[in-house]
Design an enzyme around this catalytic site. Structure first.
Site, PDB file in Angstrom:
ATOM      1  N   HIS A 184      -3.306   3.590   0.121  1.00 30.96           N
ATOM      2  CA  HIS A 184      -2.458   4.783   0.135  1.00 30.96           C
ATOM      3  C   HIS A 184      -1.683   4.919  -1.170  1.00 30.96           C
ATOM      4  CE1 HIS A 184       0.338   1.617   1.685  1.00 30.96           C
ATOM      5  NE2 HIS A 184       1.145   2.206   0.821  1.00 30.96           N
ATOM      6  N   HIS A 232       0.017   5.086  -7.516  1.00 31.76           N
ATOM      7  CA  HIS A 232      -0.925   3.973  -7.594  1.00 31.76           C
ATOM      8  C   HIS A 232      -1.290   3.513  -6.197  1.00 31.76           C
ATOM      9  CE1 HIS A 232       3.050   2.067  -7.152  1.00 31.76           C
ATOM     10  NE2 HIS A 232       2.396   1.102  -6.504  1.00 31.76           N
TER      11      HIS A 232
END
EC number: 3.1.4.-
Length: 320
Positions: A140, A229
């Site tokens: 995620h 990220h």
């Protein structure tokens, strides 16, 4: 039972009683003479010799308690809120990621798989297991901090998030760069893949939309200069200096003189999820996070919310 023991060996080596033995197609005839010669039984089925779990001894690690430190204390009636973009690494590109993790784990000890908390050096002995455990899951991109909210805030938060995020165009997300991050209290260091080009403007706008909703509910906002990220591995403490040095060295070797911003992989933006889970200690065992994506067309209330929260399904704020 004496005949079975004589044929298969002493029962003292088994963890359970004869209830764990597989059924046989032929019954053992009664023996009138206790000194009679043991009857030879057929060999056990091959299925018994092959563990049902392909990960073998890793099962106990995967099901063991996590050693991570929570970002906020447990409070009765609090629910943990997390808004994020789900990401799956394309199967065809997993091999390159596995090779990078393998090489880094050889020079930086103490790395673990994110969420599974399995040591990388164990997985690196088998590339298939490394790919299965480390990359065979959903990652995620966080669009906001994981924060505690009260039950009376849930309807309002979800409704505002949907309103803010309902108009989104499709785009591609490029993960260009291996990077190292350290959490706020410096108890964990993370090896991550950062978005530095494709998808960055869109994700930045989505983060700002989430911040607007958080601000209206007096919730802590995200970092001022967000760096989207996904994290793949972690180590205890602040080992960022060592890990960054080795990551840079490995990126240079991998690029073979090319651009250090080489794209590792890309994926298409597929939607935004909001996970709300029970955060109090006595209910944690009931909160098994499910990977199924469920689209809710209405905001649930009261008892329906509580039932949903115990099941801990993610709420789809936006499905592309």
């Amino acid at each position: 039972m004496e005949i079975l023991r004589a044929s298969y060996g002493d029962a003292s080596s088994d963890s359970d009683s004869d209830s764990s033995c597989p059924p046989t197609t032929k019954s053992v005839p009664p023996v009138s003479n206790p000194k009679a010669e043991a009857i030879a039984l057929p060999p056990p089925p091959l299925a018994l010799l092959t563990p049902s779990n392909p990960l073998g001894a890793l099962d106990s690690m995967l099901n063991g308690q996590s050693s991570r430190i929570r970002s906020f204390p447990h409070v009765q009636g609090n629910y943990a809120l997390h808004v994020y973009i789900p990401v799956n690494i394309p199967p065809a590109l997993k091999k390159e990621v596995v090779q990078f993790l393998n090489r880094i784990s050889l020079v930086v000890p103490g790395l673990h798989v994110v969420d599974a908390d399995v040591p990388l050096d164990i997985l690196c002995k088998d590339d298939h297991k490394l790919e299965q455990v480390a990359l065979g899951r959903e990652f995620h991109i966080s669009l906001g901090r994981t924060v505690p909210i009260r039950v009376h805030q849930i309807d309002s938060v979800v409704a505002m998030l949907r309103q803010k995020l309902q108009f989104q165009k499709g785009y591609w997300i490029d993960f260009n760069k291996w990077e190292v991050f350290v959490n706020d209290d410096k108890t964990r260091t993370f090896l991550s893949l950062e978005v530095v080009t494709g998808g960055l403007p869109e994700i930045t706008k989505q983060i700002q939309s989430v911040n607007d909703v958080y601000k209206l509910h007096n919730l802590p906002e995200f970092y001022k200069d967000p760096r989207p990220h996904i994290s793949l591995a972690w180590a205890l403490g602040d080992v960022s200096d060592v890990l960054k040095r080795e990551v840079v060295n490995e990126m240079k070797r991998s690029s073979a003189g090319g651009s250090i911003l080489k794209r590792v992989f890309s994926c298409k933006f597929s939607g935004i999820e909001c996970r709300i889970a029970v955060s109090c200690v006595d209910q944690l065992s009931a909160c098994q996070e499910l990977s199924d994506l469920i689209l809710f067309v209405c905001v649930m209330k009261d008892d329906e919310w509580r039932k949903h929260l115990i099941e801990s399904n993610p709420i789809m704020l936006l499905m592309k």
